[in-house]
Scaffold this motif. Structure first.
Motif, PDB file in Angstrom:
ATOM      1  N   ALA A 366     -10.637  36.918 -43.878  1.00  0.00           N
ATOM      2  CA  ALA A 366     -10.957  35.757 -43.022  1.00  0.00           C
ATOM      3  C   ALA A 366     -10.225  35.874 -41.704  1.00  0.00           C
ATOM      4  N   GLY A 367     -10.551  34.953 -40.817  1.00  0.00           N
ATOM      5  CA  GLY A 367      -9.827  34.841 -39.549  1.00  0.00           C
ATOM      6  C   GLY A 367     -10.627  35.282 -38.355  1.00  0.00           C
ATOM      7  N   GLU A 368     -11.637  36.106 -38.577  1.00  0.00           N
ATOM      8  CA  GLU A 368     -12.450  36.639 -37.488  1.00  0.00           C
ATOM      9  C   GLU A 368     -13.723  37.189 -38.126  1.00  0.00           C
ATOM     10  N   PRO A 369     -14.747  37.452 -37.315  1.00  0.00           N
ATOM     11  CA  PRO A 369     -15.973  37.971 -37.914  1.00  0.00           C
ATOM     12  C   PRO A 369     -15.735  39.300 -38.628  1.00  0.00           C
ATOM     13  N   LEU A 370     -16.325  39.427 -39.795  1.00  0.00           N
ATOM     14  CA  LEU A 370     -16.220  40.658 -40.584  1.00  0.00           C
ATOM     15  C   LEU A 370     -17.482  41.477 -40.325  1.00  0.00           C
ATOM     16  N   ILE A 387     -14.812  39.287 -50.320  1.00  0.00           N
ATOM     17  CA  ILE A 387     -15.241  37.903 -50.124  1.00  0.00           C
ATOM     18  C   ILE A 387     -14.809  37.422 -48.739  1.00  0.00           C
ATOM     19  N   ASP A 388     -15.780  37.372 -47.852  1.00  0.00           N
ATOM     20  CA  ASP A 388     -15.537  36.851 -46.511  1.00  0.00           C
ATOM     21  C   ASP A 388     -15.417  35.332 -46.648  1.00  0.00           C
ATOM     22  N   ASN A 389     -14.544  34.717 -45.875  1.00  0.00           N
ATOM     23  CA  ASN A 389     -14.493  33.257 -45.882  1.00  0.00           C
ATOM     24  C   ASN A 389     -14.187  32.764 -44.490  1.00  0.00           C
ATOM     25  N   TYR A 390     -14.953  31.754 -44.090  1.00  0.00           N
ATOM     26  CA  TYR A 390     -14.886  31.245 -42.727  1.00  0.00           C
ATOM     27  C   TYR A 390     -14.279  29.855 -42.732  1.00  0.00           C
ATOM     28  N   TRP A 391     -13.235  29.676 -41.946  1.00  0.00           N
ATOM     29  CA  TRP A 391     -12.621  28.355 -41.807  1.00  0.00           C
ATOM     30  C   TRP A 391     -11.732  28.338 -40.601  1.00  0.00           C
ATOM     31  N   GLN A 392     -10.941  27.286 -40.449  1.00  0.00           N
ATOM     32  CA  GLN A 392     -10.133  27.114 -39.246  1.00  0.00           C
ATOM     33  C   GLN A 392      -8.817  26.440 -39.610  1.00  0.00           C
ATOM     34  N   THR A 393      -7.868  26.506 -38.685  1.00  0.00           N
ATOM     35  CA  THR A 393      -6.610  25.783 -38.860  1.00  0.00           C
ATOM     36  C   THR A 393      -6.922  24.324 -39.201  1.00  0.00           C
ATOM     37  N   GLU A 394      -7.923  23.779 -38.532  1.00  0.00           N
ATOM     38  CA  GLU A 394      -8.255  22.367 -38.699  1.00  0.00           C
ATOM     39  C   GLU A 394      -8.686  22.032 -40.127  1.00  0.00           C
ATOM     40  N   PHE A 482     -16.717  24.398 -32.855  1.00  0.00           N
ATOM     41  CA  PHE A 482     -16.685  25.223 -31.634  1.00  0.00           C
ATOM     42  C   PHE A 482     -17.053  26.672 -31.918  1.00  0.00           C
ATOM     43  N   ASP A 483     -17.841  26.873 -32.964  1.00  0.00           N
ATOM     44  CA  ASP A 483     -18.352  28.224 -33.227  1.00  0.00           C
ATOM     45  C   ASP A 483     -19.872  28.204 -33.125  1.00  0.00           C
ATOM     46  N   TRP A 484     -20.426  29.286 -32.598  1.00  0.00           N
ATOM     47  CA  TRP A 484     -21.871  29.480 -32.647  1.00  0.00           C
ATOM     48  C   TRP A 484     -22.237  29.985 -34.032  1.00  0.00           C
ATOM     49  N   PHE A 494     -24.235  32.648 -40.500  1.00  0.00           N
ATOM     50  CA  PHE A 494     -23.657  33.767 -39.746  1.00  0.00           C
ATOM     51  C   PHE A 494     -22.903  33.157 -38.573  1.00  0.00           C
ATOM     52  N   ILE A 495     -21.680  33.622 -38.334  1.00  0.00           N
ATOM     53  CA  ILE A 495     -20.852  33.062 -37.259  1.00  0.00           C
ATOM     54  C   ILE A 495     -20.895  34.025 -36.072  1.00  0.00           C
ATOM     55  N   LEU A 496     -21.187  33.466 -34.896  1.00  0.00           N
ATOM     56  CA  LEU A 496     -21.449  34.333 -33.746  1.00  0.00           C
ATOM     57  C   LEU A 496     -20.459  34.136 -32.601  1.00  0.00           C
ATOM     58  N   GLY A 497     -19.244  33.721 -32.901  1.00  0.00           N
ATOM     59  CA  GLY A 497     -18.224  33.601 -31.842  1.00  0.00           C
ATOM     60  C   GLY A 497     -18.049  32.176 -31.362  1.00  0.00           C
ATOM     61  N   ARG A 498     -17.024  31.954 -30.544  1.00  0.00           N
ATOM     62  CA  ARG A 498     -16.627  30.619 -30.133  1.00  0.00           C
ATOM     63  C   ARG A 498     -17.473  30.100 -28.969  1.00  0.00           C
ATOM     64  N   THR A 499     -17.657  28.787 -28.957  1.00  0.00           N
ATOM     65  CA  THR A 499     -18.372  28.159 -27.845  1.00  0.00           C
ATOM     66  C   THR A 499     -17.391  27.749 -26.746  1.00  0.00           C
ATOM     67  N   ILE A 503     -10.052  32.601 -27.892  1.00  0.00           N
ATOM     68  CA  ILE A 503     -10.384  33.976 -28.268  1.00  0.00           C
ATOM     69  C   ILE A 503      -9.633  34.329 -29.547  1.00  0.00           C
ATOM     70  N   ASN A 504     -10.079  35.400 -30.160  1.00  0.00           N
ATOM     71  CA  ASN A 504      -9.543  35.766 -31.448  1.00  0.00           C
ATOM     72  C   ASN A 504      -9.085  37.219 -31.403  1.00  0.00           C
ATOM     73  N   VAL A 505      -7.788  37.421 -31.252  1.00  0.00           N
ATOM     74  CA  VAL A 505      -7.242  38.773 -31.121  1.00  0.00           C
ATOM     75  C   VAL A 505      -6.581  39.144 -32.445  1.00  0.00           C
ATOM     76  N   HIS A 508      -5.738  36.471 -34.640  1.00  0.00           N
ATOM     77  CA  HIS A 508      -4.866  35.426 -34.066  1.00  0.00           C
ATOM     78  C   HIS A 508      -5.663  34.619 -33.058  1.00  0.00           C
ATOM     79  N   ARG A 509      -5.623  33.310 -33.220  1.00  0.00           N
ATOM     80  CA  ARG A 509      -6.377  32.442 -32.327  1.00  0.00           C
ATOM     81  C   ARG A 509      -5.548  32.117 -31.084  1.00  0.00           C
ATOM     82  N   LEU A 510      -6.092  32.422 -29.924  1.00  0.00           N
ATOM     83  CA  LEU A 510      -5.358  32.206 -28.679  1.00  0.00           C
ATOM     84  C   LEU A 510      -6.226  31.458 -27.689  1.00  0.00           C
TER      85      LEU A 510
END
Ligand code: AMP
Length: 633
Positions: A366-370, A387-394, A482-484, A494-499, A503-505, A508-510
């Motif tokens: 998790a943490g970024e697109p796989l 197992i990919d998993n999509y979520w956020q700090t929130e 805030f994700d497409w 399917f997650i296509l990046g932030r709106t 950014i995700n380095v 790490h979310r910056l």
């Protein structure tokens, strides 16, 4: 019950569903109301109930299986990288947590007080988090890779009574002193903590400030026999604050409750992570990030598992270190980030093959697109489900995944999966606010109330919680991720990046705005734009374009390089090396709209060799030529 029925019940009959899930934890007092959503978008879970995270993570298991391992701290930050480790059983972890809790109490910390934890990946950091949970203090862990300014904003916002830290962290065998950064941050902040509690690892010199700074080991000696009963907390009291980047330069304090979080973790450990008491679990994240909170510390312990706390890189002493750990500790479930897998993929495959990995049942990423390549490679190399998993700090726990504890619904390459219990996920058109059809791109949103465990609000700023997250569409009040994203015909997302400008380095979310603010403080920077650019290993890297204040001072390539170096140093010192851009380019103009808004998406597109998009609103098209030229040079 299969996934479809299970999920349907969670959203159609949430009271029944969550009442049942809530039985996975101990309650000191039973709750009267499952969810109070009388004041949307605010939601209160398990109202009237009293519980405690530390009790559920530690004491409960100390009573049932006190002699089984709970915390295994492994470090390869030794002189030659040879792993060193120490294990605490549940009984020992309880003793140690009580000692730390007693120390905190002796320093005046009480229920509702904030404790900022700025620590490397050492066991004391876990004791500190659990001790806060035990006495009802609110922790705010700040990632050890952040530097003075980042730390100062968080100190100022959380107003901690106590800061717990250490003399130094370590990376690749090199000590990274924390204390000077901490002193600078306290100097910068208007709020001053009453005390600073320091763990001395003897890695770096430390000057203690008289009357403020205290030594952990000395106080521990005084509290060896301390018994600190858990403080029973209202389910909707605050357990912690964790800062995360958003659209503005000022990080948001994600505020989490006690009871909802405990239930969400117990439930997700069962249904998604298939946690079994006595099994070993290994997450390679850091306690400074949300994965560290949910799935290094609280989640696995709440499930009665042994959790591995790992300090070190994946490559030292060599690239087989993680697999050595899996073999030695018979790790059943492992959690990491795609970036780490991409790094390991470049290493000789024998390093992995030489270890007996038969204990491993699944790898969670998790943490970024796989990307499909990485996923396919690691599935093949390990021979276990990925197992990919999509979520956020929130949200605190997965929004999308496949719940292998429920059924064996297949994964789909490139998709993190389907909605997890309680999440009413939708895709809305950015401009229209109407629901998108299958395969149509839009913004991923969640209908309220958010399930248990998600953020209660933004710390100290209810208004910002509503305006930032719940006010993005005029059609309805929904939570924006805030994700497409898109949903396919079969319901996989399917997650296509932030709106936004996040950014995700390397997972790490910056916030690009924070990096821009830092770069602007260099005296030869008049304007700056930072964008995230695709990178093969890290997913994205930050690239900066600056307009120098004195162009004559950067007339030669050497002078430009010098400016780049100085900017790197400014960012390292203020924010930390994690936020350092990979390149700094000098230009005379930046692409903006006629109303002066930076066209970051166009700059990003040019950096990635794509079409810069609709430019009807651009103020000066020559700025694009400049970006292109800068990239070519
Ligand atoms: P953080 O709050 O640091 O966990 O970052 C959350 C953001 O990371 C999300 O909003 C996404 O942009 C991204 N993200 C997290 N997990 C995934 C995933 N499995 N696939 C794609 N993007 C992800």
């Amino acid at each position: 019950m299969n996934y479809e029925a299970f999920y349907r019940q969670s959203v159609d009959d949430p009271d029944t569903f969550w009442s049942r899930e809530a039985q996975r934890i101990d309650w000191h007092r039973a709750f009267d109301t499952v969810c109070d959503h009388a004041r949307p978008p605010f939601a209160r879970w398990f109202v009237g109930g009293e519980t405690n995270l530390c009790h559920n993570a530690v004491d409960r298991w100390a009573q049932r299986q006190g002699d089984t391992p709970a915390l295994i701290a492994i470090t390869t930050e030794t002189p030659d990288g040879t792993p060193a480790e120490k294990t605490w059983t549940f009984a020992e972890l309880q003793r140690e947590t009580e000692r730390t809790a007693a120390i905190m109490r002796s320093l005046g910390v009480g229920r509702g007080d904030r404790v900022l934890i700025y620590m490397p990946m050492i066991a004391e950091a876990v004791f500190a988090m659990l001790a806060c949970a035990r006495i009802g203090a609110i922790h705010s862990v700040v990632f050890g890779g952040f530097a003075a300014n980042s730390l100062a904003t968080r100190i100022e916002d959380a107003q901690p009574a106590l800061i717990m830290s250490a003399d130094a962290g370590s990376r690749g065998g090199k000590a990274i002193p924390y204390k000077p950064l901490l002193d600078e941050a306290i100097g910068l902040s208007a709020h001053k903590p009453g005390h600073v509690l320091l763990v001395n690892r003897h890695l770096a010199e430390m000057n203690l400030v008289a009357g403020r700074d205290v030594d952990y080991a000395t106080l521990r000696e005084q509290h060896l026999d301390a018994q600190v009963p858990v403080t029973w907390l209202r389910s909707d009291e605050t357990s912690y604050i964790l800062y995360t980047s958003g659209t503005t330069g000022k990080p948001k304090g994600v505020q989490r409750d006690v009871g909802g979080y405990a239930v969400a973790l117990a439930s997700s450990m069962e249904h998604i992570f298939c946690g079994r008491p006595g099994d070993t679990y290994f997450s390679t994240s850091d306690i400074g990030w949300v994965v560290g909170h949910s799935y290094i510390v609280y989640g696995p312990l709440i499930a009665g598992m042994a959790t591995i706390l790992y300090e070190g890189t994946p490559l030292r002493p060599d690239a087989s270190i993680w697999w050595q750990i899996v073999e030695k500790h018979k790790v059943a479930r492992m959690f990491s980030a795609p970036t780490a897998v991409r790094v390991l993929k470049k290493q000789p495959p024998e390093l992995m093959k030489r270890h007996d990995l038969s204990s491993l049942k699944a790898l969670y990423l998790a943490g970024e697109p796989l990307d499909e390549n990485t996923s396919a490679w690691v599935a093949d190399a390990l021979g276990v489900p990925i197992i990919d998993n999509y979520w956020q700090t929130e949200t605190g726990w997965p929004i999308l995944s496949v719940a292998r504890g429920i059924d064996d619904k297949p994964t789909r390459l490139g998709s993190p999966g389907v909605p997890m219990p309680g999440y009413r996920v939708k895709i809305l058109g950015e401009a229209t606010g109407t629901v998108c059809g299958a395969n149509e791109k839009g913004v991923v949103v969640i209908e309220g109330p958010l399930p248990p465990g998600c953020l209660q609000t933004v710390w100290g700023n209810d208004e910002r919680f509503v305006s930032a997250y719940w006010s993005n569409f005029s059609t309805e009040q929904v939570y924006s991720t805030f994700d497409w994203g898109i949903r396919d015909d079969d319901g996989y997302y399917f997650i296509l990046g932030r709106t936004d400008d996040v950014i995700n380095v390397a997972g790490h979310r910056l916030g690009t705005r924070e990096i821009e603010e830092s770069i602007s403080s260099h005296d030869n920077v008049s304007e700056v734009a930072v964008v995230g650019v695709e990178d093969k290993i890290k997913g994205q890297v930050a690239v900066a374009f600056v307009i120098p204040r004195h162009a004559d001072r950067v007339a030669t390539p050497e002078a430009k390089q010098q400016l780049e170096k100085e900017i790197f140093a400014v960012v390292d010192r203020q924010l930390g090396a994690v936020a350092r851009p990979s390149r700094v380019h000098c230009v005379n103009l930046l692409p903006k709209t006629r109303s002066g808004k930076l066209l970051r998406r166009s700059i990003q597109a040019l950096c990635e060799g794509r079409d810069p998009g609709d430019l009807t609103t651009i103020e000066d098209p020559a700025s694009l030529v400049q970006i292109r030229e800068a990239l070519q040079s």
